[in-house]
Design an enzyme around this catalytic site. Structure first.
Site, short mmCIF file in Angstrom:
data_model
loop_
_atom_site.label_atom_id
_atom_site.label_comp_id
_atom_site.label_asym_id
_atom_site.label_seq_id
_atom_site.Cartn_x
_atom_site.Cartn_y
_atom_site.Cartn_z
N ARG A 148 -3.90 6.79 11.71
CA ARG A 148 -4.29 5.61 10.96
C ARG A 148 -5.82 5.52 11.01
O ARG A 148 -6.44 6.02 11.95
CB ARG A 148 -3.70 4.35 11.57
CG ARG A 148 -2.18 4.32 11.66
CD ARG A 148 -1.70 3.05 12.35
NE ARG A 148 -0.24 2.96 12.42
CZ ARG A 148 0.49 3.35 13.45
NH1 ARG A 148 -0.10 3.86 14.54
NH2 ARG A 148 1.81 3.23 13.44
N LYS A 172 -0.95 0.94 17.28
CA LYS A 172 -0.64 -0.48 17.17
C LYS A 172 -0.14 -1.03 18.50
O LYS A 172 0.60 -0.36 19.22
CB LYS A 172 0.42 -0.71 16.09
CG LYS A 172 -0.09 -0.47 14.67
CD LYS A 172 0.98 -0.80 13.65
CE LYS A 172 0.45 -0.68 12.24
NZ LYS A 172 1.48 -1.01 11.23
N HIS A 244 -5.27 6.30 4.47
CA HIS A 244 -3.85 6.36 4.83
C HIS A 244 -3.11 7.45 4.06
O HIS A 244 -2.07 7.95 4.52
CB HIS A 244 -3.20 4.99 4.57
CG HIS A 244 -2.22 4.59 5.63
ND1 HIS A 244 -2.58 4.34 6.95
CD2 HIS A 244 -0.88 4.42 5.57
CE1 HIS A 244 -1.51 4.02 7.64
NE2 HIS A 244 -0.45 4.07 6.84
N ARG A 247 -2.67 10.47 6.08
CA ARG A 247 -1.59 10.33 7.06
C ARG A 247 -0.24 10.59 6.40
O ARG A 247 0.60 11.32 6.95
CB ARG A 247 -1.65 8.92 7.65
CG ARG A 247 -0.53 8.54 8.61
CD ARG A 247 -0.86 7.17 9.22
NE ARG A 247 0.27 6.52 9.84
CZ ARG A 247 0.64 6.69 11.10
NH1 ARG A 247 -0.01 7.55 11.87
NH2 ARG A 247 1.66 6.01 11.61
N HIS A 270 5.46 5.99 15.21
CA HIS A 270 6.39 5.02 14.64
C HIS A 270 7.35 4.54 15.73
O HIS A 270 7.94 5.35 16.44
CB HIS A 270 7.21 5.62 13.50
CG HIS A 270 6.42 5.79 12.23
ND1 HIS A 270 6.82 6.65 11.22
CD2 HIS A 270 5.28 5.21 11.80
CE1 HIS A 270 5.94 6.60 10.23
NE2 HIS A 270 5.00 5.73 10.57
N TYR A 279 9.73 9.41 4.48
CA TYR A 279 9.21 10.69 4.00
C TYR A 279 10.32 11.60 3.46
O TYR A 279 10.05 12.52 2.71
CB TYR A 279 8.41 11.38 5.10
CG TYR A 279 7.20 10.58 5.45
CD1 TYR A 279 6.11 10.52 4.57
CD2 TYR A 279 7.15 9.81 6.61
CE1 TYR A 279 5.01 9.73 4.86
CE2 TYR A 279 6.05 9.03 6.90
CZ TYR A 279 4.98 8.99 6.02
OH TYR A 279 3.90 8.21 6.29
#
Length: 298
Positions: A148, A172, A244, A247, A270, A279
């Site tokens: 990110r 995150k 992004h 990514r 994730h 994806y």
């Protein structure tokens, strides 16, 4: 309880208890601020503790005229989180958004770049300028490690474990993960470190920050967005892209080359495999390849 006091307490909770980034906190706060403005504009006197579900429904009905379903859904989610916090802190007994459903929206598939497009963007970096080596190293790291943009700009020298072939990434919620980094990306970072960064007037507090601006401070997320946009324009790329996008391309290209979803999930950081599964929707040819390779009646 006044709205501004409740909002400030909520932001503190998001920062300390949930460990969210400043950018995420502002996004959550913005949803509550929209509600506060609606109440002020319509002379509705109510507090965060006493506001009813009916008033919030009317607010949502009003904003629905001006924003799309995805934005509506995000605002409803943000408000549900805010009032959930008030319930958690025993300010309220109920969440007024509990029975309010968000509009149904399709899963938004991320934009991706082809390998050729990525090569063209990186090759467009002007290496005759001092920031050229930095920009090339940043783009190679974005694509090579699937970071990110917030993870990229906060990367430290002490996060580089090149002998082991990994970098430590803080994602995150301040969750850390180790991501493999290939030798070519390591080389680009080392070129930048040894030929450019060493000669910058580094400001106190940024001695360990990897990617610096010309003033010796950490690059902003906005600056990385600008760099990517300008490079895309310079090659006439007819796609709306951002950092992004690199990514998304990282994950899509891994999947195309038979990487398993669990490994991609770990590298992207994730929390849930369902986030990574997007994806599969981007590259449905992967599913065909799996059946053709592994099914007994292929």
């Amino acid at each position: 309880m006044k709205w501004n006091n409740a909002l400030n307490d909520y932001k503190l909770y998001l920062k300390i208890e949930r460990g969210l980034s400043a950018n995420s906190i502002e996004n959550y706060a913005r949803d509550v601020q929209k509600l506060i403005k609606y109440l002020e504009d319509n002379n509705i006197t109510t507090s965060p503790i006493s506001i009813s579900s009916e008033v919030i429904k009317q607010f949502i009905y009003t904003i629905a005229k001006h924003v799309n379903a995805r934005s509506q859904s995000r605002i409803i989610s943000g408000l549900r989180s805010f009032f959930g916090y008030l319930v958690f802190e025993d300010y309220r007994n109920d969440n007024p958004l509990e029975l309010i459903e968000a509009p149904k929206i399709g899963r938004k598939l991320p934009d991706t770049l082809t390998e050729e497009e990525i090569d063209n963007i990186i090759n467009a970096v002007d290496l005759s300028k001092p920031e050229g080596e930095r920009n090339r190293a940043m783009l190679e790291t974005l694509y090579g490690c699937g970071l990110r943009v917030s993870e990229l700009v906060s990367l430290k020298l002490s996060d580089l474990f090149f002998d082991e072939g990994f970098i430590k990434v803080t994602g995150k919620g301040n969750k850390q993960r180790f991501v493999p980094i290939v030798e070519s990306t390591q080389n680009y970072i080392n070129l930048y470190k040894n030929q450019v960064r060493n000669h910058l007037p580094i400001k106190p507090g940024f001695e360990d920050t990897l990617f610096l601006n010309r003033r010796g401070k950490q690059l902003t997320r906005a600056m990385v967005f600008t760099i990517v946009k300008q490079l895309a324009e310079s090659i006439g790329l007819n796609k709306s892209i951002s950092p992004h996008t690199f990514r998304h391309s990282f994950a899509t290209h891994l999947l195309q080359n038979d990487a398993d979803l669990r490994s991609i999930q770990l590298m992207l950081g994730h929390e849930s495999i369902t986030t990574t599964e997007i994806y599969v929707h981007v590259d449905k040819s992967h599913l065909t390849k799996v059946v053709e390779t592994y099914h007994p009646r292929k």
